[in-house]
Write a protein that holds these residues in place. Structure first.
Motif, short mmCIF file in Angstrom:
data_model
loop_
_atom_site.label_atom_id
_atom_site.label_comp_id
_atom_site.label_asym_id
_atom_site.label_seq_id
_atom_site.Cartn_x
_atom_site.Cartn_y
_atom_site.Cartn_z
N ILE A 1 0.83 -1.25 -0.25
CA ILE A 1 0.07 -0.06 0.03
C ILE A 1 0.85 1.22 -0.15
CG2 ILE A 1 -1.65 1.39 1.30
CD1 ILE A 1 -2.80 -1.41 2.33
N GLN A 2 1.99 1.33 0.74
CA GLN A 2 2.88 2.32 1.12
C GLN A 2 3.54 2.64 -0.20
OE1 GLN A 2 5.26 1.20 4.13
NE2 GLN A 2 3.69 1.51 5.79
N ARG A 3 3.91 1.47 -1.10
CA ARG A 3 4.75 1.78 -2.46
C ARG A 3 3.82 1.79 -3.62
NH1 ARG A 3 10.02 1.19 -2.99
NH2 ARG A 3 11.28 1.41 -0.86
N ASP A 4 2.46 1.40 -3.17
CA ASP A 4 1.56 1.54 -4.53
C ASP A 4 1.93 0.37 -5.48
OD1 ASP A 4 -0.88 2.19 -5.78
OD2 ASP A 4 0.25 3.70 -7.09
N ILE A 5 1.99 -0.87 -5.09
CA ILE A 5 2.53 -1.80 -5.80
C ILE A 5 1.09 -2.81 -5.55
CG2 ILE A 5 3.80 -3.96 -5.75
CD1 ILE A 5 6.02 -2.33 -4.79
N SER A 6 0.45 -3.33 -6.55
CA SER A 6 -0.64 -4.26 -6.51
C SER A 6 -0.35 -5.51 -6.90
CB SER A 6 -1.87 -3.73 -7.39
OG SER A 6 -1.24 -3.73 -8.94
N HIS A 7 0.34 -5.71 -8.12
CA HIS A 7 0.74 -7.19 -8.71
C HIS A 7 2.05 -7.50 -7.94
CE1 HIS A 7 -2.32 -6.26 -11.58
NE2 HIS A 7 -2.45 -7.53 -11.80
N LEU A 8 2.35 -8.67 -7.28
CA LEU A 8 3.62 -8.92 -6.75
C LEU A 8 3.86 -10.53 -6.81
CD1 LEU A 8 5.97 -7.74 -4.96
CD2 LEU A 8 4.55 -8.18 -2.94
N ASN A 9 5.00 -10.70 -7.05
CA ASN A 9 5.57 -12.01 -6.85
C ASN A 9 6.42 -12.08 -5.54
OD1 ASN A 9 4.65 -13.27 -9.29
ND2 ASN A 9 6.49 -12.48 -10.46
N ILE A 10 6.01 -13.35 -4.76
CA ILE A 10 6.65 -13.36 -3.32
C ILE A 10 7.47 -14.77 -3.56
CG2 ILE A 10 6.82 -13.60 -1.25
CD1 ILE A 10 4.16 -11.83 -1.06
N MET A 11 8.68 -14.88 -3.44
CA MET A 11 9.63 -16.04 -3.34
C MET A 11 10.04 -16.32 -2.07
SD MET A 11 10.74 -18.40 -5.10
CE MET A 11 11.86 -19.60 -5.07
N LEU A 12 10.16 -17.66 -1.73
CA LEU A 12 10.75 -18.32 -0.43
C LEU A 12 11.05 -19.89 -1.06
CD1 LEU A 12 8.16 -18.50 2.36
CD2 LEU A 12 7.50 -17.95 0.12
N ARG B 1 -7.25 -12.92 0.51
CA ARG B 1 -7.63 -11.55 0.60
C ARG B 1 -8.07 -11.15 -0.86
NH1 ARG B 1 -7.91 -8.60 4.99
NH2 ARG B 1 -6.50 -7.02 4.22
N GLN B 2 -8.10 -12.04 -2.04
CA GLN B 2 -8.18 -12.07 -3.13
C GLN B 2 -7.30 -10.87 -3.80
OE1 GLN B 2 -12.56 -11.14 -3.33
NE2 GLN B 2 -13.12 -13.35 -3.54
N SER B 3 -6.11 -10.90 -3.60
CA SER B 3 -5.26 -9.90 -4.10
C SER B 3 -4.43 -10.31 -5.49
CB SER B 3 -4.04 -9.82 -3.01
OG SER B 3 -3.32 -10.96 -2.86
N LYS B 4 -3.65 -9.60 -5.80
CA LYS B 4 -2.95 -9.79 -7.13
C LYS B 4 -1.51 -10.44 -6.70
CE LYS B 4 -5.93 -6.65 -9.52
NZ LYS B 4 -5.94 -5.40 -10.39
N VAL B 5 -1.38 -11.08 -5.71
CA VAL B 5 0.03 -11.52 -5.14
C VAL B 5 0.03 -12.93 -5.40
CG1 VAL B 5 1.45 -12.13 -3.09
CG2 VAL B 5 0.18 -9.63 -3.42
N LYS B 6 1.10 -13.39 -6.20
CA LYS B 6 1.52 -15.07 -6.54
C LYS B 6 2.74 -15.38 -5.50
CE LYS B 6 1.66 -16.43 -10.63
NZ LYS B 6 1.93 -16.48 -11.90
N VAL B 7 2.53 -16.24 -4.67
CA VAL B 7 3.71 -16.98 -3.86
C VAL B 7 4.24 -17.95 -4.90
CG1 VAL B 7 4.02 -18.10 -1.65
CG2 VAL B 7 2.34 -16.24 -1.75
N THR C 1 6.40 -7.87 -13.49
CA THR C 1 6.08 -7.84 -11.86
C THR C 1 7.05 -7.70 -10.98
OG1 THR C 1 4.22 -9.33 -12.85
CG2 THR C 1 4.32 -9.28 -10.61
N PRO C 2 6.95 -6.91 -10.18
CA PRO C 2 8.06 -6.65 -9.05
C PRO C 2 8.07 -8.11 -8.11
CG PRO C 2 6.45 -4.87 -9.09
CD PRO C 2 6.06 -5.87 -9.88
N THR C 3 9.08 -8.51 -7.56
CA THR C 3 9.33 -9.81 -7.26
C THR C 3 10.01 -9.37 -5.55
OG1 THR C 3 9.71 -11.04 -8.94
CG2 THR C 3 10.59 -12.04 -7.15
N LEU C 4 9.54 -9.94 -4.61
CA LEU C 4 9.77 -10.09 -3.26
C LEU C 4 10.44 -11.21 -2.91
CD1 LEU C 4 10.01 -8.23 -0.51
CD2 LEU C 4 7.65 -9.22 0.02
N TYR C 5 11.73 -11.09 -2.56
CA TYR C 5 12.43 -12.50 -1.77
C TYR C 5 12.31 -12.31 -0.42
CZ TYR C 5 15.27 -16.46 -1.70
OH TYR C 5 15.77 -17.76 -1.40
#
Length: 311
Positions: free
Chosen positions: A163-174, A192-198, A281-285
């Protein structure tokens, strides 16, 4: 009990990433085990005097449970299939740190004369029924429904950052062992029906094993993370030249130390995945800690591949 872990930018192999530093959550209680054991940290445990777990003698969960027991003024009993003689003679890493915190590390092979494949089952058989109400049994790797609470907190932290970064679509990797953290994180964002893919990958066993672990925690495959394929089957704990090379290069480019057991496989799978993507798509590790394990694994790599340098 701890503040949200920071998120920083990172560039590796011509890709830009965000890195969530769960390795910085707490001096003793950090990484994915801090998320999995969060419920036990913040809640009272009436009548409990022992925390009982199982795993390898260098497991991250060993140190985390020992730290949790000290923070809660409890005794930690931890069952292991064996303790290598070299480790007994030269304690280091999670084993040494857990001993320093007062953990009682029980070598099953000394009791039975052989290593046990199912430590959880053996652990439950060993505990006297009269003491059961005073002992909290935590499955190997923290794979239990109690882990959902801390992982949901992780999801909330990421959501606030989005929300702070205004990022909706996001890949999260672990990367995954039992897959508990990845599953509950994916479940959170699915609800949450969000646009985040783990995204995740198998570090213990193969892709079929990891998928099975997801299903045991939640049979709804719509909630499961996407499992990234590996270049080859890796035997857990075995040394691989290409993974060590990647780890050295990753440290050089990022100036961040990562775990030697899970992260090289995770980063390799992620880079291979991103190299095939056309979208940006931005990626968060998620850095899941486990750095104490490097104290024993790094010397093994250095002895086997003394010529390797970052590329």
């Amino acid at each position: 009990m701890f503040s949200p872990s920071p998120i920083q930018s990172l560039r590796f192999n011509d890709h830009n990433f965000y890195l969530k530093r769960d390795d910085l959550l707490h001096p003793q209680f950090s990484g994915n085990k801090a998320r999995k054991f969060y419920h036990f940290l913040v809640n009272d445990l009436p009548g409990i005097t022992y925390l009982v777990g199982s795993g390898s003698a260098q497991a991250n969960s060993l140190y985390s449970l020992a730290a949790l027991a000290q923070l809660k003024d409890l005794q930690c009993d931890f069952y292991v299939d064996h303790i290598p003689s070299q480790l007994r003679q030269n304690p280091c890493g999670n084993y040494q740190a857990a001993l320093a915190l007062g953990a009682n590390i029980i070598d099953v092979s000394e009791i039975t004369g052989q290593q046990q494949r199912n430590l959880d089952a053996f652990m439950q058989r060993q505990i006297k029924p009269t003491l059961l109400n005073h002992q909290l049994l935590i499955p190997e790797g923290g794979r239990c429904h109690y882990a959902r609470e801390g992982v949901q907190l992780l999801g909330q932290e990421i959501e606030q950052w989005q929300i702070q970064r205004d990022i909706s679509h996001l890949n999260i990797m672990l990367p995954a062992g039992t897959g508990t953290t990845a599953l509950y994180l994916s479940e959170y964002f699915h609800q949450r029906q969000s646009k985040v893919k783990v995204l995740s990958c198998a570090c213990v066993g193969n892709e079929a094993y990891l998928s099975q672990q997801f299903s045991l925690l939640n049979p709804d495959s719509n909630c499961h993370p996407q499992i990234l394929p590996r270049r080859k089957n890796y035997h857990f704990g075995k040394l691989y030249r290409q993974l060590y090379q990647l780890w050295l290069t990753l440290i050089q480019q990022s100036q961040v130390e990562f775990d030697l057991l899970y992260d090289p496989i995770g980063w390799q799978c992620l880079i291979d995945f991103l190299d095939k993507q056309e979208e940006t798509t931005p990626t968060l590790y998620i850095h899941q800690g486990g750095l104490l394990g490097n104290q024993s694994m790094l010397p093994r790599y250095q002895r086997k591949y003394p010529d390797l340098t970052p590329i």
